[in-house]
Design a protein around this motif. Structure first.
Motif, PDB file in Angstrom:
ATOM      1  N   PRO A   1       4.154   8.797  -5.596  1.00  0.00           N
ATOM      2  CA  PRO A   1       4.373   8.180  -6.907  1.00  0.00           C
ATOM      3  C   PRO A   1       4.855   6.729  -6.795  1.00  0.00           C
ATOM      4  N   GLY A   2       4.530   5.952  -7.825  1.00  0.00           N
ATOM      5  CA  GLY A   2       5.038   4.581  -7.901  1.00  0.00           C
ATOM      6  C   GLY A   2       3.976   3.503  -7.901  1.00  0.00           C
ATOM      7  N   ALA A   3       2.719   3.872  -7.667  1.00  0.00           N
ATOM      8  CA  ALA A   3       1.658   2.856  -7.669  1.00  0.00           C
ATOM      9  C   ALA A   3       1.409   2.371  -9.090  1.00  0.00           C
TER      10      ALA A   3
ATOM     11  N   THR B   1       0.848  -1.186   0.000  1.00  0.00           N
ATOM     12  CA  THR B   1       0.000   0.000   0.000  1.00  0.00           C
ATOM     13  C   THR B   1       0.887   1.242   0.000  1.00  0.00           C
ATOM     14  N   LEU B   2       0.908   1.965  -1.124  1.00  0.00           N
ATOM     15  CA  LEU B   2       1.760   3.151  -1.204  1.00  0.00           C
ATOM     16  C   LEU B   2       1.105   4.365  -0.563  1.00  0.00           C
ATOM     17  N   GLY B   3      -0.198   4.441  -0.648  1.00  0.00           N
ATOM     18  CA  GLY B   3      -0.933   5.520  -0.004  1.00  0.00           C
ATOM     19  C   GLY B   3      -2.342   5.039   0.260  1.00  0.00           C
TER      20      GLY B   3
ATOM     21  N   VAL C   1      -3.985   3.698 -15.461  1.00  0.00           N
ATOM     22  CA  VAL C   1      -3.638   2.477 -14.716  1.00  0.00           C
ATOM     23  C   VAL C   1      -4.923   1.731 -14.386  1.00  0.00           C
ATOM     24  N   PRO C   2      -4.825   0.418 -14.131  1.00  0.00           N
ATOM     25  CA  PRO C   2      -6.024  -0.343 -13.772  1.00  0.00           C
ATOM     26  C   PRO C   2      -6.563   0.043 -12.395  1.00  0.00           C
TER      27      PRO C   2
END
Length: 235
Positions: free
Chosen positions: A177-179, A143-145, A204-205
């Motif tokens: 960023p990065g998801a 989980t990035l955010g 993105v999906p």
């Protein structure tokens, strides 16, 4: 021709089939639902109803369904991944049918799309977001955010406007960023329009609880879960 008949265990007491079933599958599949009478979207609320899940599954079997899903994401993840697996096994043992949960559905959808690092938008209060983050971690999803709408009222989640969901998804995606995709968690949210818009805007999906729940249940029943024009998961 006899239509496939699939069973849903849903949080609201009324036991209505969520709108996504008809929107995704039209008249190709018949869905029946039984309601748990969830009082609030919180650990306390889940604890009050979780022990009745298996009896609802048996009632659906008696109605003639061929597979059953617990269509409440937080209801199945709030005690962690091992409990979710145990609940699925108990439902299957009691009914003799293929059974699944909405927590299986979101992780299955993310894996199907090759997503491992996600931005997460939810309807939940903080305590439920903590449970979700832990469940995703136990399922090897980073989980990035994560941002929630702090809603605990069972009826209120179904009234959240599409634009609010779109804005939340973009906010949480842009914050770190990065998801490689977005997860929208809470089966009570009405999200199909938001999924399509966020996928178009971010490229993105997006996996969302209720659509993924239907996708997962239909696949669990051995049927084709695809649905044209309903986002990448259904392509």
């Amino acid at each position: 021709m006899t239509l496939p008949h699939l069973g849903l265990i849903v949080p609201p007491a009324a036991g209505a089939v969520p709108v996504d079933g008809k929107l995704l599958y039209g008249d190709r599949i018949r869905f029946s639902a039984r309601g748990l009478g969830l009082g609030e979207i919180s650990t306390r609320g889940y604890t009050e109803v979780i022990d009745s899940v298996v009896e609802k599954a048996v009632a659906l079997k008696d109605e003639g369904v061929s597979a059953v899903s617990l269509m409440g994401t937080s209801l199945s993840f709030f005690r962690g991944a091992a409990f979710n697996r145990q609940l699925e096994a108990e439902m299957a043992r009691a009914t003799g049918l293929p059974c699944t949960t909405m927590s299986n559905a979101i992780v299955g959808g993310l894996r199907h799309l090759g997503l491992r690092r996600v931005a997460v938008a939810t309807a939940y209060i903080d305590e439920v977001n903590v449970h979700l983050r832990r469940y995703l971690e136990q399922s090897d999803i980073e989980t990035l955010g994560l941002e929630g709408l702090s809603i605990s009222d069972v009826q209120a989640v179904g009234q959240v406007p599409t634009q609010v969901l779109v804005d939340l998804c973009i906010q949480v995606f842009d914050a770190q960023p990065g998801a490689d995709g977005v997860l929208i968690s809470c089966g009570g949210l009405v999200t199909l329009d938001a999924v399509r818009e966020v996928e178009a805007r971010l490229g993105v999906p997006v996996v969302s609880s209720s659509p993924a729940g239907f996708w997962d249940l239909v696949g669990t029943a051995g049927l084709d879960p695809r649905a044209a024009g309903q986002g990448r998961l259904f392509a």
